[in-house]
Design a protein around this motif. Structure first.
Motif, mmCIF file in Angstrom:
data_model
loop_
_atom_site.group_PDB
_atom_site.id
_atom_site.type_symbol
_atom_site.label_atom_id
_atom_site.label_comp_id
_atom_site.label_asym_id
_atom_site.label_seq_id
_atom_site.Cartn_x
_atom_site.Cartn_y
_atom_site.Cartn_z
ATOM 1 N N UNK A 104 45.640 -47.189 -40.387
ATOM 2 C CA UNK A 104 44.726 -46.051 -40.257
ATOM 3 C C UNK A 104 44.565 -45.641 -38.793
ATOM 4 N N UNK A 105 44.441 -46.662 -37.935
ATOM 5 C CA UNK A 105 44.203 -46.396 -36.510
ATOM 6 C C UNK A 105 45.416 -45.713 -35.877
ATOM 7 N N UNK A 106 46.606 -46.203 -36.239
ATOM 8 C CA UNK A 106 47.813 -45.583 -35.675
ATOM 9 C C UNK A 106 47.906 -44.111 -36.095
ATOM 10 N N UNK A 107 47.544 -43.844 -37.346
ATOM 11 C CA UNK A 107 47.595 -42.452 -37.814
ATOM 12 C C UNK A 107 46.551 -41.634 -37.053
ATOM 13 N N UNK A 108 45.338 -42.175 -36.960
ATOM 14 C CA UNK A 108 44.270 -41.438 -36.265
ATOM 15 C C UNK A 108 44.666 -41.166 -34.815
ATOM 16 N N UNK A 109 45.365 -42.125 -34.200
ATOM 17 C CA UNK A 109 45.726 -41.970 -32.786
ATOM 18 C C UNK A 109 46.814 -40.928 -32.568
ATOM 19 N N UNK A 110 47.715 -40.762 -33.557
ATOM 20 C CA UNK A 110 48.830 -39.849 -33.287
ATOM 21 C C UNK A 110 48.761 -38.550 -34.078
ATOM 22 N N UNK A 111 47.839 -38.469 -35.069
ATOM 23 C CA UNK A 111 47.770 -37.245 -35.865
ATOM 24 C C UNK A 111 47.088 -36.136 -35.064
ATOM 25 N N UNK A 112 47.533 -34.913 -35.289
ATOM 26 C CA UNK A 112 46.927 -33.793 -34.553
ATOM 27 C C UNK A 112 46.311 -32.756 -35.480
ATOM 28 N N UNK A 113 46.709 -32.802 -36.766
ATOM 29 C CA UNK A 113 46.242 -31.758 -37.686
ATOM 30 C C UNK A 113 45.229 -32.318 -38.674
ATOM 31 N N UNK A 114 44.104 -31.646 -38.845
ATOM 32 C CA UNK A 114 43.118 -32.065 -39.844
ATOM 33 C C UNK A 114 43.629 -31.677 -41.232
ATOM 34 N N UNK A 115 43.509 -32.579 -42.183
ATOM 35 C CA UNK A 115 43.957 -32.295 -43.540
ATOM 36 C C UNK A 115 42.891 -31.496 -44.282
ATOM 37 N N UNK A 116 43.306 -30.880 -45.393
ATOM 38 C CA UNK A 116 42.449 -29.942 -46.111
ATOM 39 C C UNK A 116 41.209 -30.632 -46.698
ATOM 40 N N UNK A 117 41.329 -31.908 -47.041
ATOM 41 C CA UNK A 117 40.169 -32.571 -47.655
ATOM 42 C C UNK A 117 39.650 -33.711 -46.775
ATOM 43 N N UNK A 118 39.487 -33.431 -45.490
ATOM 44 C CA UNK A 118 39.041 -34.472 -44.577
ATOM 45 C C UNK A 118 40.258 -35.285 -44.163
ATOM 46 N N UNK A 119 40.091 -36.315 -43.337
ATOM 47 C CA UNK A 119 41.233 -37.111 -42.904
ATOM 48 C C UNK A 119 42.174 -36.280 -42.039
ATOM 49 N N UNK A 120 43.352 -36.856 -41.787
ATOM 50 C CA UNK A 120 44.321 -36.192 -40.926
ATOM 51 C C UNK A 120 45.643 -36.044 -41.674
ATOM 52 N N UNK A 121 46.407 -35.033 -41.294
ATOM 53 C CA UNK A 121 47.751 -34.863 -41.863
ATOM 54 C C UNK A 121 48.638 -35.984 -41.303
ATOM 55 N N UNK A 122 49.312 -36.706 -42.196
ATOM 56 C CA UNK A 122 50.168 -37.801 -41.741
ATOM 57 C C UNK A 122 51.275 -37.225 -40.848
ATOM 58 N N UNK A 123 51.401 -37.724 -39.613
ATOM 59 C CA UNK A 123 52.343 -37.099 -38.677
ATOM 60 C C UNK A 123 53.811 -37.489 -38.888
ATOM 61 N N UNK A 124 54.118 -38.218 -39.948
ATOM 62 C CA UNK A 124 55.527 -38.429 -40.314
ATOM 63 C C UNK A 124 56.234 -39.535 -39.549
ATOM 64 N N UNK A 125 55.461 -40.460 -38.972
ATOM 65 C CA UNK A 125 56.048 -41.505 -38.114
ATOM 66 C C UNK A 125 57.148 -42.309 -38.845
ATOM 67 N N UNK A 126 56.901 -42.676 -40.099
ATOM 68 C CA UNK A 126 57.854 -43.537 -40.816
ATOM 69 C C UNK A 126 58.799 -42.748 -41.728
ATOM 70 N N UNK A 127 58.755 -41.448 -41.603
ATOM 71 C CA UNK A 127 59.514 -40.590 -42.512
ATOM 72 C C UNK A 127 61.010 -40.873 -42.506
ATOM 73 N N UNK A 128 61.559 -41.122 -41.338
ATOM 74 C CA UNK A 128 63.010 -41.353 -41.308
ATOM 75 C C UNK A 128 63.344 -42.831 -41.136
ATOM 76 N N UNK A 129 62.413 -43.673 -41.569
ATOM 77 C CA UNK A 129 62.692 -45.109 -41.541
ATOM 78 C C UNK A 129 61.579 -45.866 -40.831
#
Ligand code: GLU
Length: 300
Positions: A104-129
């Motif tokens: 959660x902390x890593x996402x909070x630290x690197x996410x920049x976009x607020x998601x539509x229902x609170x929280x943050x948009x996952x910035x895709x760190x693990x998307x390509x592996x």
């Protein structure tokens, strides 16, 4: 009358039913029954840390005392783990989900976009592996920039771009539990639900659920999101905000209040009638077009 309509009410056993859940149960049941449809009850008890012991039985007893009659046996999501696992496996085999190591902390630290229902948009760190040396904690479904839109029977045209508004979302959580989004889609499809009537608090989840239906090759039901009861601050009355439990001793009065909330021209005098009489009135007079096309209504 023969129909292919199949609706459902899907409470989470996190506490006793309150007025908001009565509204959702009544709206979905009346919409189904007045179209000759079936109406099922499903207990959404997979988020085990949130379950309150005894709440599921209490909810069913309350529904019964309020005159609800459901078709078939109640399905408990806690007995459906194998089905959720299979769905996740099929998505994994198709490359549609990926393991995610982020806390959660890593996402909070690197996410920049607020998601539509609170929280943050996952910035895709693990998307390509996964980063070297890291293990998957959760499994996420890939989304893209295409628009996911649907026409809600009450709330009109709803559209989201999942990649921008939500991000790749979790189907299997870091605590090992399947996410609501996966369980609800798998079960609505498995139970052959054709028409979903539920509270507008779930409106923001619907594009995600439609995306998941497409990824799994499931049909998309119709949706009607009922206004939710809020307090003067606009907060949904929920078990969390300690909305009062329903008064079973005044079931007819509570049903009449719920019908009134749903815009039905019920006379106050009916509150003195029996539960059966209120149902007879409701089944004979239900008008979907009278339901307010609002997301929330303040109740005193
Ligand atoms: N279990 C969810 C809730 O109680 C409702 C799910 C649904 O109707 O899709 O909020």
């Amino acid at each position: 009358m023969s129909t292919s309509y199949r609706g459902r009410f899907a409470p989470s056993p996190t506490g006793p039913l309150h007025f908001g859940s009565l509204v959702a149960a009544l709206g979905s049941c009346l919409d189904a029954r007045t179209q000759g449809g079936e109406w099922l009850v499903r207990m959404e008890d997979i988020d085990t840390p949130r379950n309150v012991p005894g709440a599921a039985d209490d909810i069913l007893r309350t529904l019964d005392a309020f005159g609800f009659e459901w078709d078939g046996l109640v399905v408990y999501q806690s007995s459906r783990h194998a089905a959720y696992g299979e769905a996740l496996e099929s998505l994994r085999a198709a490359g549609k989900v990926y393991g995610c190591a982020c806390s959660r902390k890593e996402i909070a630290d690197s996410a920049t976009l607020a998601a539509i229902d609170g929280g943050m948009v996952y910035p895709g760190i693990c998307r390509s592996g996964l980063p070297v040396g890291r293990l998957a904690r959760a499994w996420r479904l890939r989304v893209d920039m295409s628009e996911m839109a649907f026409d809600d029977r009450l709330q009109g045209h709803i559209a989201q771009v999942l990649e921008r508004d939500v991000g790749d979302f979790v189907l299997l959580r870091a605590d090992g539990l399947f996410a609501y989004q996966l369980a609800v889609v798998v079960d609505d499809a498995w139970q052959g639900i054709t028409d979903i009537v539920r509270g507008a608090d779930l409106l923001a989840s619907t594009p995600r659920q439609i995306w998941l239906q497409r990824c799994l090759g499931c049909a998309t039901p119709t949706y009607a999101h009922l206004p939710v009861a809020t307090n003067a601050a606009g907060e949904k009355l929920s078990k969390q905000t300690r909305a009062a439990p329903l008064n079973v001793a005044d079931a007819a009065g509570e049903l009449v209040a719920a019908l009134h909330f749903l815009g039905q021209p019920v006379s106050a005098g009916l509150a003195a009638a029996s539960v059966r009489e209120v149902w007879t009135w409701a089944l004979a007079n239900w008008s979907f077009s009278a339901v307010p096309r609002q997301r929330g209504i303040v109740i005193p």
